[in-house]
Structure formats: structure tokens, C-alpha cells
Design a protein around this motif. Structure first.
Motif, PDB file in Angstrom:
ATOM      1  N   ARG A  83       2.416   3.851   2.726  1.00 42.67           N
ATOM      2  CA  ARG A  83       1.913   4.226   1.405  1.00 42.67           C
ATOM      3  C   ARG A  83       3.041   4.652   0.464  1.00 42.67           C
ATOM      4  NH1 ARG A  83      -3.248   7.902   3.409  1.00 42.67           N
ATOM      5  NH2 ARG A  83      -4.673   6.155   3.868  1.00 42.67           N
ATOM      6  N   ALA A  84       4.163   5.065   1.027  1.00 44.01           N
ATOM      7  CA  ALA A  84       5.306   5.457   0.196  1.00 44.01           C
ATOM      8  C   ALA A  84       6.055   4.258  -0.362  1.00 44.01           C
ATOM      9  CB  ALA A  84       6.259   6.331   1.014  1.00 44.01           C
ATOM     10  N   GLY A  85       5.647   3.050   0.026  1.00 43.29           N
ATOM     11  CA  GLY A  85       6.266   1.853  -0.534  1.00 43.29           C
ATOM     12  C   GLY A  85       7.189   1.114   0.402  1.00 43.29           C
ATOM     13  N   ILE A  86       7.086   1.381   1.707  1.00 44.65           N
ATOM     14  CA  ILE A  86       7.912   0.693   2.694  1.00 44.65           C
ATOM     15  C   ILE A  86       7.015  -0.245   3.495  1.00 44.65           C
ATOM     16  CG2 ILE A  86       9.427   0.935   4.696  1.00 44.65           C
ATOM     17  CD1 ILE A  86      10.266   3.655   3.632  1.00 44.65           C
ATOM     18  N   GLY A  87       7.259  -1.535   3.377  1.00 42.91           N
ATOM     19  CA  GLY A  87       6.489  -2.532   4.109  1.00 42.91           C
ATOM     20  C   GLY A  87       7.202  -2.942   5.381  1.00 42.91           C
ATOM     21  N   TYR A  88       6.426  -3.312   6.391  1.00 45.70           N
ATOM     22  CA  TYR A  88       6.987  -3.675   7.695  1.00 45.70           C
ATOM     23  C   TYR A  88       6.359  -4.977   8.166  1.00 45.70           C
ATOM     24  CZ  TYR A  88       7.802  -3.310  12.787  1.00 45.70           C
ATOM     25  OH  TYR A  88       8.161  -3.553  14.089  1.00 45.70           O
ATOM     26  N   VAL A  89       7.213  -5.945   8.493  1.00 38.18           N
ATOM     27  CA  VAL A  89       6.764  -7.217   9.048  1.00 38.18           C
ATOM     28  C   VAL A  89       7.288  -7.291  10.485  1.00 38.18           C
ATOM     29  CG1 VAL A  89       6.702  -9.721   8.764  1.00 38.18           C
ATOM     30  CG2 VAL A  89       6.972  -8.243   6.756  1.00 38.18           C
TER      31      VAL A  89
END
Length: 240
Positions: A83-89
Motif C-alpha cells: 500500500r505504500a507504493g512498492i509492487g512485487y512480482v
């Protein structure tokens, strides 16, 4: 709670340690990803690259510092970090197999706040194969298409920083180039990318800076040109 408003902020990781049970995998990793940069983390299998991603996302036991937007995030819950703006793939892709491409993408859309800057149209532009298979269940996609879907689903949440683990593993050269162009499009929009990769060629092609992990420690940090000239690092820590 911080919101993914894309304020300019570096990711600063200091003295990162991580464990699987009693196994001490990461032993003091330091790295920085500046806004609008693609930074590659290289190394052989078992060096700790994927563990770094999982530690940053709060998925393994870890200690150290992870500074993002003026706050310490290491050890927080995974969904708060997202939610803080860090995406994980993840390397495992983790698409929902019985849902269609469209349904998978819809699950990635951020709820509340301003509209996402990354739209469905952006996804179709980067990966036209997915548009042609929009109503196909994810389990019927090829491995490469599933990788595109996993990346695109993360981008639908409009992250300011994307941590992406082995996106080109097992892909045909044409699909590798598509993934590379997508990451470059993110960079051109001011987003940041931490690219965990084993393929040296793609990392050298698109990265601003590179780190090399060996036995849980950073053994090299520098520019693509510097790594191209350092045959010893490539031989000892990257090449199979």
C-alpha cells in the motif's frame, strides 16, 4: 498509512540480514534505488537475490534498515508495504489460474485514491498477446504469457517502485525484449525498478546501476560499463 502518491523517494537498504530458519542467508546487504532508475541485482542461484526481495516485502525474518519515503519499512506487514507504493512480482508468478486475464488484472487495481496512472490500455500496448487472450483463464496461458500477466497485474496497482524477480527466466528472446521495454517504460515515467536477474545481457542493456550478490553479500556495485570491463567479477560471481 502512506499512500502510493509517487513522491520522489529513493529506496535505501542498509545492513540487511535475513534467515530461513537457522540459515543466515543475507549477511549485511546494502543497496540504493533512486527514483527513475532500473537497478539490477545479479548473482548465481543461491546467492540470496530472491531472499533480498522477500525480505524487503516482509516475507522472511530479517533485520536491518529499509528506508522509503522517510519511513522504516523492514519488518512491516506485506500488504502495508504494498500500500505504500512498492509492487512485487515474484519469480513464481502466482497468477490466479481459474480467473481470466481480465479478472487477474482487475484484482491488481488500487482501490480508493486517484486513478492509476498505469491503465489497461498501457497493458495492452506493452503486451498485445494479453489483450488477444483477455477472456482466457490464466492456467491456459503459456509460461511467458503468465509472466506478462503477473507483471501487468502488479502495475495495475500503480506502484512507485517495482521489485521484480527473474522476469525473463525461461522466456523466448522476443518476450524478453517485451519485458525489457515494459521496464523501460516504467523508468521513463519516473518509476523505480529493482530487477533481480540472472541474465547478464538484459541487465547490462537496461540498468542504470548493478549490484552483484555472492554468498549473501554484495561483491560488486557499479555501472554497466564497469561490470563489462570487470571479467573477474563476471567469472567468479555471475557466469555459470
Amino acid at each position: 498509512m502512506s499512500r502510493p502518491d509517487h513522491a520522489v523517494s529513493p529506496l535505501i537498504v542498509q545492513d540487511l540480514h535475513a534467515w530461513y530458519g537457522a540459515s543466515h542467508v543475507l549477511q549485511g546487504v546494502n543497496l540504493t534505488v533512486q527514483p527513475g532508475q532500473i537497478v539490477a541485482l545479479l548473482g548465481r542461484n543461491g546467492a540470496g537475490r530472491s531472499t533480498t526481495a522477500r525480505a524487503l516485502m516482509g516475507m522472511v525474518r530479517a533485520r536491518g534498515k529499509m528506508q522509503w519515503r522517510g519511513e522504516q519499512w523492514l519488518g512491516r506487514r506485506t500488504f502495508d508495504i504494498a500500500r505504500a507504493g512498492i509492487g512485487y512480482v515474484p519469480e513464481s508468478r502466482d497468477v490466479f489460474p481459474t480467473l481470466t486475464v481480465l479478472q487477474n488484472l482487475a484484482l491488481g487495481v488500487r482501490r480508493g485514491g486517484p486513478p492509476s496512472a498505469w491503465t489497461m490500455s498501457d497493458t495492452w500496448t506493452q503486451f498485445p498477446q494479453l489483450e488477444r487472450r483477455a477472456h482466457t483463464p490464466a492456467h491456459a496461458l503459456s509460461g511467458g504469457e503468465q509472466q506478462m500477466l503477473s507483471l501487468s497485474r502488479t502495475l495495475m496497482g500503480d506502484p512507485a517502485l517495482v521489485i521484480i524477480d527473474e522476469p525473463t527466466e525461461g522466456l523466448a528472446p522476443m518476450l524478453v525484449e517485451q519485458v525489457a521495454r515494459c521496464l523501460e517504460a516504467l523508468r521513463d515515467r519516473g518509476r523505480s525498478v529493482l530487477l533481480i536477474e540472472q541474465r547478464l545481457d538484459i541487465a547490462l542493456q537496461i540498468s542504470s546501476r548493478l549490484y552483484v550478490l555472492g554468498h549473501g553479500k554484495i561483491v560488486f556495485e557499479g555501472s554497466p560499463d564497469t561490470l563489462r570491463l570487470d571479467a573477474a567479477v563476471r567469472r567468479d560471481w555471475i557466469e555459470l
